[in-house]
Write a protein that holds these residues in place. Structure first.
Motif, short mmCIF file in Angstrom:
data_model
loop_
_atom_site.label_atom_id
_atom_site.label_comp_id
_atom_site.label_asym_id
_atom_site.label_seq_id
_atom_site.Cartn_x
_atom_site.Cartn_y
_atom_site.Cartn_z
N SER A 139 23.40 168.51 10.99
CA SER A 139 24.76 168.18 10.55
C SER A 139 24.83 166.75 10.03
CB SER A 139 25.76 168.33 11.71
OG SER A 139 26.07 169.69 11.94
N PHE A 170 27.82 159.57 16.12
CA PHE A 170 27.25 160.92 16.21
C PHE A 170 25.93 160.89 16.95
CE2 PHE A 170 29.95 162.20 12.44
CZ PHE A 170 30.58 163.27 13.07
N ARG A 228 24.77 162.58 20.55
CA ARG A 228 23.57 163.44 20.53
C ARG A 228 22.54 162.99 21.57
NH1 ARG A 228 22.46 163.78 14.83
NH2 ARG A 228 24.12 165.30 15.04
N LYS A 235 30.88 179.50 12.96
CA LYS A 235 29.87 179.27 14.01
C LYS A 235 30.47 179.32 15.39
CE LYS A 235 29.25 175.04 12.55
NZ LYS A 235 30.17 174.70 13.55
N LEU A 272 37.39 164.98 9.35
CA LEU A 272 36.40 165.20 8.30
C LEU A 272 36.78 166.36 7.37
CD1 LEU A 272 33.38 164.70 10.64
CD2 LEU A 272 33.92 163.23 8.74
N GLN A 331 26.49 163.32 6.59
CA GLN A 331 26.36 161.89 6.28
C GLN A 331 25.35 161.68 5.14
OE1 GLN A 331 26.93 162.90 9.68
NE2 GLN A 331 28.97 162.24 9.11
N ARG A 381 26.01 173.01 16.05
CA ARG A 381 25.68 171.77 15.30
C ARG A 381 24.66 170.92 16.07
NH1 ARG A 381 28.52 171.36 10.88
NH2 ARG A 381 30.66 172.05 10.72
N TYR A 382 23.82 170.27 15.26
CA TYR A 382 22.83 169.33 15.83
C TYR A 382 22.45 168.37 14.70
CZ TYR A 382 18.63 167.91 18.51
OH TYR A 382 17.66 167.21 19.18
P1 TYD Z 1 34.36 170.38 14.83
O1 TYD Z 1 35.82 170.46 15.11
O2 TYD Z 1 33.41 170.61 15.96
O3 TYD Z 1 34.05 171.28 13.58
P2 TYD Z 1 33.24 172.59 13.35
O4 TYD Z 1 34.01 173.68 14.01
O5 TYD Z 1 33.22 172.66 11.87
O6 TYD Z 1 31.86 172.39 13.94
O7 TYD Z 1 34.09 168.98 14.18
C1 TYD Z 1 32.87 168.47 13.94
C2 TYD Z 1 32.92 167.73 12.62
O8 TYD Z 1 31.94 166.70 12.64
C3 TYD Z 1 32.58 168.63 11.46
O9 TYD Z 1 33.43 168.31 10.38
C4 TYD Z 1 31.17 168.23 11.10
C5 TYD Z 1 31.10 166.81 11.51
N1 TYD Z 1 29.75 166.29 11.89
C6 TYD Z 1 29.15 165.32 11.12
O10 TYD Z 1 29.72 164.89 10.10
N2 TYD Z 1 27.93 164.82 11.50
C7 TYD Z 1 27.29 165.25 12.61
O11 TYD Z 1 26.18 164.76 12.93
C8 TYD Z 1 27.93 166.25 13.42
C9 TYD Z 1 27.28 166.75 14.67
C10 TYD Z 1 29.16 166.75 13.03
#
Ligand code: TYD
Length: 209
Positions: free
Chosen positions: A97, A67, A71, A13, A152, A102, A93-94
């Motif tokens: 995610s 999170f 947001r 993404k 994560l 979760q 992401r929004y």
């Molecule tokens: P990021 O480094 O931005 O990962 P990616 O390139 O995969 O988007 O890290 C965001 C991390 O947070 C990713 O593992 C997903 C997680 N996340 C959640 O668990 N819940 C959420 O609501 C959001 C927005 C992200």
């Protein structure tokens, strides 16, 4: 129009987004790109807390609320104002995610999460969500290759498999909002498909107005 990109780890993404934004700007759209968690000075501080590997003691409810804090700030400070002036927002992401990670990943109650999300977003939903779907092992291998591993990412494989299945269920439940793209293809093809989907939506929207 509010467009979000979703997908499991390594779906690409974040690397697709800048090129996509450039393309849409050249096509004449007033594009704002942003990401979650983060996207504002306050949200970026929350992001550091969330992704810091030293925060191993983070409790699941704390994580969920952080999170949502990031947001809420992003929606009010950045996304809504841009939408209100007729712009196009692309967000990496929004809220989905939270449901995928979760909810489906950790097995927390989806309806409870929806209520918290609704509070954080003030009910703002994307007009279009692109799911960059990829085989979990392939996605994680890609992440390891670029050495970009966060708190994560180090969870076990089944967690990530549940996240992916969660995304697929969310997409199935709301087929008008979601479009699933095979992110296992070469990046140029993924970019082409994303552009095609977005342009079709933008054109359809113009006709509705
Ligand atoms: P990021 O480094 O931005 O990962 P990616 O390139 O995969 O988007 O890290 C965001 C991390 O947070 C990713 O593992 C997903 C997680 N996340 C959640 O668990 N819940 C959420 O609501 C959001 C927005 C992200």
């Amino acid at each position: 129009m509010f467009i979000t990109l979703e997908g499991p780890e390594g779906s690409g993404k974040s690397s697709q987004l800048p090129e996509l934004a450039d393309f849409l700007r050249k096509a004449g759209y007033d594009v704002l790109t942003t990401r979650e968690p983060g996207g504002t000075p306050i949200g970026d501080q929350v992001r550091d807390v969330l992704l810091n590997k030293e925060n191993a003691a983070m409790q699941p409810r704390t994580e969920i609320l952080l999170f949502q804090a990031s947001r809420a700030q992003l929606v009010d400070q950045v996304i809504r104002p841009h939408l209100e002036k007729g712009g196009l927002v692309l967000c990496d992401r929004y809220a989905d995610s939270t449901l995928a990670y979760q909810g489906y990943g950790y097995g927390r109650d989806i309806n409870e999460l929806r209520a918290i999300i609704n509070f954080a977003t003030g009910g703002l939903k994307p007009d279009l969500t692109l799911l960059l779907d990829i085989d979990v092992e392939l996605g994680l291998a890609r992440r390891r290759k670029v050495g970009d591993v966060n708190r994560l990412d180090i969870f076990e494989l089944t967690f990530h498999q549940n996240v992916r299945q969660g995304y697929l269920r969310l997409a199935q439940a709301e087929p008008r909002r979601w479009v699933t793209i095979n992110a296992g293809q070469p990046p140029e093809r993924v970019q082409r498909e994303i552009r095609k989907v977005i342009l079709e939506r933008l054109r359809a929207r113009k006709q509705e107005l």
